[in-house]
Design a protein around this motif. Sequence first.
Motif, short mmCIF file in Angstrom:
data_model
loop_
_atom_site.label_atom_id
_atom_site.label_comp_id
_atom_site.label_asym_id
_atom_site.label_seq_id
_atom_site.Cartn_x
_atom_site.Cartn_y
_atom_site.Cartn_z
N ILE A 84 -27.70 54.63 36.33
CA ILE A 84 -27.55 53.81 35.13
C ILE A 84 -27.53 52.34 35.52
CG2 ILE A 84 -26.11 53.33 33.12
CD1 ILE A 84 -24.93 56.15 33.45
N GLY A 85 -28.42 51.58 34.91
CA GLY A 85 -28.55 50.18 35.26
C GLY A 85 -27.35 49.33 34.88
N PRO A 86 -27.20 48.15 35.51
CA PRO A 86 -26.07 47.26 35.22
C PRO A 86 -26.22 46.59 33.86
CG PRO A 86 -27.55 46.28 36.85
CD PRO A 86 -28.05 47.66 36.61
N PHE A 87 -25.07 46.36 33.20
CA PHE A 87 -25.12 45.71 31.88
C PHE A 87 -23.88 44.85 31.61
CE2 PHE A 87 -23.23 49.93 31.36
CZ PHE A 87 -22.13 49.71 30.55
N ALA A 88 -23.17 44.45 32.67
CA ALA A 88 -21.95 43.67 32.47
C ALA A 88 -22.22 42.32 31.81
CB ALA A 88 -21.22 43.45 33.81
N GLY A 89 -23.43 41.80 31.97
CA GLY A 89 -23.74 40.50 31.39
C GLY A 89 -24.30 40.56 29.98
N ALA A 90 -24.20 41.73 29.33
CA ALA A 90 -24.81 41.91 28.00
C ALA A 90 -24.34 40.84 27.04
CB ALA A 90 -24.49 43.29 27.46
N ALA A 91 -25.32 40.20 26.38
CA ALA A 91 -25.01 39.10 25.46
C ALA A 91 -24.56 39.60 24.09
CB ALA A 91 -26.25 38.21 25.31
N TYR A 92 -24.64 40.89 23.85
CA TYR A 92 -24.30 41.44 22.54
C TYR A 92 -22.83 41.84 22.52
CZ TYR A 92 -29.33 41.89 23.04
OH TYR A 92 -30.65 41.63 23.29
N PRO A 93 -22.12 41.53 21.43
CA PRO A 93 -20.67 41.79 21.39
C PRO A 93 -20.34 43.27 21.46
CG PRO A 93 -21.49 41.13 19.22
CD PRO A 93 -22.61 40.90 20.19
N GLY A 94 -19.29 43.60 22.22
CA GLY A 94 -18.77 44.96 22.26
C GLY A 94 -19.42 45.87 23.27
N ILE A 95 -20.50 45.44 23.92
CA ILE A 95 -21.24 46.35 24.80
C ILE A 95 -20.58 46.46 26.18
CG2 ILE A 95 -23.40 46.58 26.10
CD1 ILE A 95 -24.89 45.87 23.58
N SER A 96 -20.27 45.34 26.78
CA SER A 96 -19.72 45.34 28.14
C SER A 96 -18.20 45.44 28.07
CB SER A 96 -20.13 44.06 28.89
OG SER A 96 -19.55 44.02 30.16
N THR A 97 -17.67 46.61 28.45
CA THR A 97 -16.22 46.83 28.44
C THR A 97 -15.79 47.38 29.79
OG1 THR A 97 -16.41 49.12 27.66
CG2 THR A 97 -16.29 47.38 25.97
N PRO A 98 -14.54 47.15 30.20
CA PRO A 98 -14.07 47.71 31.47
C PRO A 98 -14.21 49.23 31.54
CG PRO A 98 -12.56 46.02 30.68
CD PRO A 98 -13.54 46.24 29.58
N ALA A 99 -13.94 49.92 30.43
CA ALA A 99 -14.04 51.38 30.43
C ALA A 99 -15.49 51.82 30.61
CB ALA A 99 -13.48 51.94 29.13
N GLY A 100 -16.42 51.16 29.94
CA GLY A 100 -17.83 51.52 30.05
C GLY A 100 -18.37 51.26 31.44
N LEU A 101 -18.00 50.12 32.03
CA LEU A 101 -18.50 49.79 33.37
C LEU A 101 -17.91 50.72 34.42
CD1 LEU A 101 -18.35 45.90 33.08
CD2 LEU A 101 -20.39 47.35 33.03
N ALA A 102 -16.63 51.12 34.24
CA ALA A 102 -16.02 52.06 35.19
C ALA A 102 -16.71 53.42 35.10
CB ALA A 102 -14.54 52.19 34.89
N ILE B 35 -26.86 53.76 29.48
CA ILE B 35 -26.41 52.43 29.07
C ILE B 35 -25.95 52.43 27.62
CG2 ILE B 35 -27.17 50.07 28.57
CD1 ILE B 35 -28.82 50.11 31.08
N ASN B 36 -26.73 53.06 26.75
CA ASN B 36 -26.39 53.01 25.32
C ASN B 36 -25.23 53.93 24.97
OD1 ASN B 36 -28.53 51.16 24.58
ND2 ASN B 36 -29.91 52.84 25.05
N ASP B 37 -25.01 54.99 25.75
CA ASP B 37 -23.82 55.83 25.55
C ASP B 37 -22.55 55.06 25.91
OD1 ASP B 37 -24.85 58.90 25.20
OD2 ASP B 37 -26.20 57.73 26.46
N LEU B 38 -22.68 54.13 26.86
CA LEU B 38 -21.52 53.37 27.33
C LEU B 38 -21.33 52.05 26.59
CD1 LEU B 38 -22.03 53.98 31.14
CD2 LEU B 38 -20.37 55.09 29.64
N GLY B 39 -22.42 51.45 26.10
CA GLY B 39 -22.32 50.12 25.50
C GLY B 39 -22.47 50.07 24.01
N LEU B 40 -23.40 50.86 23.47
CA LEU B 40 -23.70 50.77 22.04
C LEU B 40 -22.52 51.13 21.14
CD1 LEU B 40 -26.38 49.84 20.81
CD2 LEU B 40 -26.92 52.23 20.34
N PRO B 41 -21.66 52.11 21.52
CA PRO B 41 -20.54 52.43 20.63
C PRO B 41 -19.64 51.22 20.33
CG PRO B 41 -20.80 54.16 22.26
CD PRO B 41 -21.73 53.05 22.65
N GLY B 42 -19.54 50.29 21.28
CA GLY B 42 -18.70 49.11 21.07
C GLY B 42 -19.19 48.23 19.94
N MET B 43 -20.49 48.31 19.61
CA MET B 43 -21.02 47.50 18.52
C MET B 43 -20.54 47.98 17.16
SD MET B 43 -24.98 46.88 19.76
CE MET B 43 -25.33 45.78 18.37
#
Length: 367
Positions: free
Chosen positions: A284-302, A242-250
């Motif tokens: 890897i658990g779902p995180f599309a609803g992440a309330a933090y900016p930059g985490i949920s992206t189409p590329a990360g979810l794909a 999750i953090n490899d896919l979402g945290l970089p966006g922050m």
Amino acid sequence: MIWTAGFRTAVISPYEQIQLTQPRGFADQTVRQVLHMAGGGERLRIRLTNRYGRTPLTIAAATAATEHGQAALTFDGAETLTIPPGQELTGDPMDLPVASGADLFLSLYLPRETGLATYSHRPMQTAYIVGGNHLTSPALPQADPVDARFYVSGVDVLAPDDTAIAVAFGDSWFEGVGSTTGANNRSVDFLNRRLARGWVVNQGIAGNRLLKDEVGEHALARFDRDVLTVPGLTHVLVHFGINDLGLPGMIGEPPATAGALIEGFTALAHRAHAADLKILVATIGPFAGAAYPGISTPAGLAARREVNDWIRTTDTFDAVFDVARAVENPEAPDYIHPALDSGDGMHLNDRGAQALADSVNLETLAL
């Protein structure tokens, strides 16, 4: 009898770029911490750490207490110790029994400026901080509550030779973010309640990545220290991604690619098998609803969907526990089910943590 891990807590540096909780230091203060034991034994010894400190850490005195009493910590017979920067020390054995599932209360008196503390930043457990030396005070009514752990990395217990241990090695979904603070309802706690023998110690770090440092050293860098050092270890459970896919966006970076994650998981499996361990890996658990900016992206979810398809079908691991399916919203699988969501779209509440634990087939975790 063998000394093995009855409790573990993975620590991070207070000097990182991304800080999910506020680091702090101490001076002329007592820090009392609750350590929820995964396993028990008739004797114990405490592991203290100054791994990321930049100055020597002086502990003037320390105590440990269980339901069976209280005892002073000593180190080579001395009650006062100084831990150099980058080092850890293990205390002398203590004749203080502790049971699996019980709480141990660790109190440290820190007499002088410590600098920022090496700590566990999201353990879902409250530490209590009060001025002066209050090691023997049964209660600390004036204490400042802080949701973190400081200067402790584990508790060893003296257990029978055939005791088998597993390590939960991962991110916030193991450390417990989203569960009720102080209730011991982390996913690893629920898993331990299911086990008839043996136990699982928790080496989760909220924000931790498989491939890159920040938050904490990445999985491949800390595997030897946080996993392979545990005596009696037979299994390692893994939840990363999750953090490899979402945290970089922050911080304005692109997410890891599916290929890079697959390569990283494969490397982790090879190292576990080289150590004669069985490795159980979570989707890897779902995180599309992440309330933090930059985490949920189409590329990360794909990338999440691609990696999960691989995890479910590869023979790289000894077993898979399909956390994603267990906690997803069936009508929108990139999202956590509303009944299991802690409220931030990225972490599990108590019911979700139990669903994670229940997704592990105990036949594949035979301790």
